[in-house]
Design a protein around this motif. Structure first.
Motif: not given
Length: 333
Positions: A230-259
């Protein structure tokens, strides 16, 4: 790939993925996503496409003489191939990850990992010795004490460290196959006109940038309060990071690998052991992430590939996938 046996296994997996991609592309998505009034061993509602995908892999993989057995999300127990009784490889796979998203035309995919038995499975003396060595290493109170019965071949597999290859195939705007070994992690795109997977990106390394964070934040009310996560997520939000979540693990992991970014699926009060399955979701993606320079841990900071091979084929697990920058930040909290 220098290993001819793994090449043959990957050819069978490629053939399965191509057939599944064609089936998904050429059928009504609402027909594919219709339930079949069945619950699988993971307690998930089974859709028609789940059965179709599983049948495709089950019809093709046994034809490869190097595969001793297979287990999938839709199988209660493994299937072993008597004709391949001396084969050295065991495959775990999710035939179609994110199947509930098909009716919404969202990316789905197949996930797999290939284990090699540490000793020839027909060498009982060595297997018994290996089993005893593993037993002696496990403390009686170790929460990861998940050792299967002596009459099962997978007793010789110790953990995710016995994986020799893992990957996934994406079914989206393109059909793409990612294959990862200790030698290399490469991305291929299926060319419909030639019927072949063609190299798109070779020698992938994980971008050490973190423009996004990826978690199902709708479950935040189930998270454990004042935790490292929860501390890590709060830090991401504080820094203005964008939330991304498709709901298919394969798609979400692929995005992290590429982007760049991360993939976080922690345990919570509803799923205290995690939600995703260790054998055919958590192990493969962790193997890939480590190979490309990332970190894969449970939410109590245990390296996922060190988690012992499970007693329950459908054992669940938490999973946190980081690049090095995110991991260092997470561990500092």
């Amino acid at each position: 790939m220098s290993n001819p046996e793994l090449n043959d296994i990957l050819c069978a997996i490629k053939q399965s993925c191509i057939e599944l991609y064609q089936t998904v592309s050429n059928n009504n998505p609402f027909y594919l996503s219709s339930p079949v009034n069945s619950i699988n061993s993971s307690s998930d509602t089974v859709l028609r496409v789940d059965l179709i995908a599983n049948d495709i892999f089950h019809s093709i993989l046994p034809q490869c003489p190097h595969i001793h057995g297979i287990i999938s999300e839709e199988d209660k127990e493994p299937t072993y191939f008597p004709a391949n009784q001396n084969a050295e490889y065991f495959i775990a796979f999710d035939p179609i990850d994110g199947s509930k998203n098909i009716e919404n035309n969202i990316t789905t995919g197949s996930i797999f990992c290939i284990f090699k038995y540490p000793y020839p499975i027909y060498d009982n003396d060595k297997n018994n010795k290996n089993r005893n060595e593993v037993r002696n290493e496990i403390e009686i109170n170790d929460p990861y004490e998940n050792i299967i019965s002596d009459n099962q071949y997978e007793r010789g597999i110790n953990s995710g460290r016995d994986i020799v290859c893992a990957g996934y195939c994406l079914f989206g705007a393109h059909c793409q196959l990612l294959v990862s070994t200790k030698e290399s992690t490469d991305l291929f795109t299926y060319n419909i006109s030639t019927g072949l997977f063609e190299l798109t990106i070779g020698q992938i390394s994980l971008p050490n940038i973190n423009p996004f964070y990826c978690i199902n934040q709708g479950y935040s009310y189930l998270w454990y309060e004042e935790s490292q996560l929860t501390a890590f997520i709060e830090l991401q939000m504080m820094r203005g990071k964008s939330l991304r979540f498709v709901g298919s693990m394969v798609a979400d992991v692929h995005r992290a690998i590429i982007k760049g970014g991360n993939f976080l699926y922690p345990s919570n009060s509803k799923h205290p052991n995690g939600r995703l399955r260790l054998l055919y979701e958590v192990y493969p993606m962790s193997f890939i992430f480590e190979n490309i320079g990332g970190v894969a841990i449970t939410d109590d900071n245990k390296p996922i590939l060190d988690v012992y091979f499970p007693e329950n084929w459908h054992q669940r697990s938490s999973i946190l996938l980081f690049n090095n920058e995110d991991y260092e930040e997470f561990m500092a909290l």
